[in-house]
Design a protein around this motif. Sequence first.
Motif, PDB file in Angstrom:
ATOM      1  N   VAL A   5      16.189 -95.396 -31.266  1.00  0.00           N
ATOM      2  CA  VAL A   5      14.984 -95.358 -32.070  1.00  0.00           C
ATOM      3  C   VAL A   5      13.849 -94.822 -31.205  1.00  0.00           C
ATOM      4  O   VAL A   5      13.591 -95.326 -30.115  1.00  0.00           O
ATOM      5  CB  VAL A   5      14.633 -96.762 -32.592  1.00  0.00           C
ATOM      6  N   THR A   6      13.174 -93.795 -31.699  1.00  0.00           N
ATOM      7  CA  THR A   6      12.040 -93.232 -30.971  1.00  0.00           C
ATOM      8  C   THR A   6      10.795 -94.025 -31.329  1.00  0.00           C
ATOM      9  O   THR A   6      10.408 -94.099 -32.502  1.00  0.00           O
ATOM     10  CB  THR A   6      11.851 -91.750 -31.333  1.00  0.00           C
ATOM     11  N   LEU A   7      10.164 -94.633 -30.327  1.00  0.00           N
ATOM     12  CA  LEU A   7       8.969 -95.438 -30.569  1.00  0.00           C
ATOM     13  C   LEU A   7       7.700 -94.600 -30.600  1.00  0.00           C
ATOM     14  O   LEU A   7       6.741 -94.939 -31.270  1.00  0.00           O
ATOM     15  CB  LEU A   7       8.838 -96.516 -29.500  1.00  0.00           C
ATOM     16  N   ALA A   8       7.682 -93.527 -29.857  1.00  0.00           N
ATOM     17  CA  ALA A   8       6.505 -92.667 -29.814  1.00  0.00           C
ATOM     18  C   ALA A   8       6.950 -91.237 -29.621  1.00  0.00           C
ATOM     19  O   ALA A   8       7.958 -90.958 -28.976  1.00  0.00           O
ATOM     20  CB  ALA A   8       5.578 -93.083 -28.677  1.00  0.00           C
ATOM     21  N   LYS A   9       6.175 -90.318 -30.191  1.00  0.00           N
ATOM     22  CA  LYS A   9       6.521 -88.916 -30.005  1.00  0.00           C
ATOM     23  C   LYS A   9       6.152 -88.481 -28.593  1.00  0.00           C
ATOM     24  O   LYS A   9       5.212 -89.016 -27.986  1.00  0.00           O
ATOM     25  CB  LYS A   9       5.823 -88.047 -31.046  1.00  0.00           C
TER      26      LYS A   9
END
Length: 91
Positions: A5-9
């Motif tokens: 899961v990507t939390l921030a770009k």
Amino acid sequence: MRKLVTLAKPQDLSTGFKDFFDTIGLTGGGLVTKGIAAVIAVIAVRMMLQLSNDPKGALRKGSMAVGTLFVAVVLAIYGDTLFSTVTEAKG
């Protein structure tokens, strides 16, 4: 298999401070204004901690400390708006 899961770009900060200030939403002037407000807030808290035993003097010094803290809060919230009218002169 777990999916990541990507939390921030990802951010490209290759141009230095300008990119950093853009990511936190502040300009250099806004950051200075927040710093000045923080210093004033520390001074106000120090004023509150150094109240005297005399009730009249303590009330006077305490109200000055509360007023100083109020100025620091207003400067922290609205400081960049207040000083943007000074720095962006049209002429």
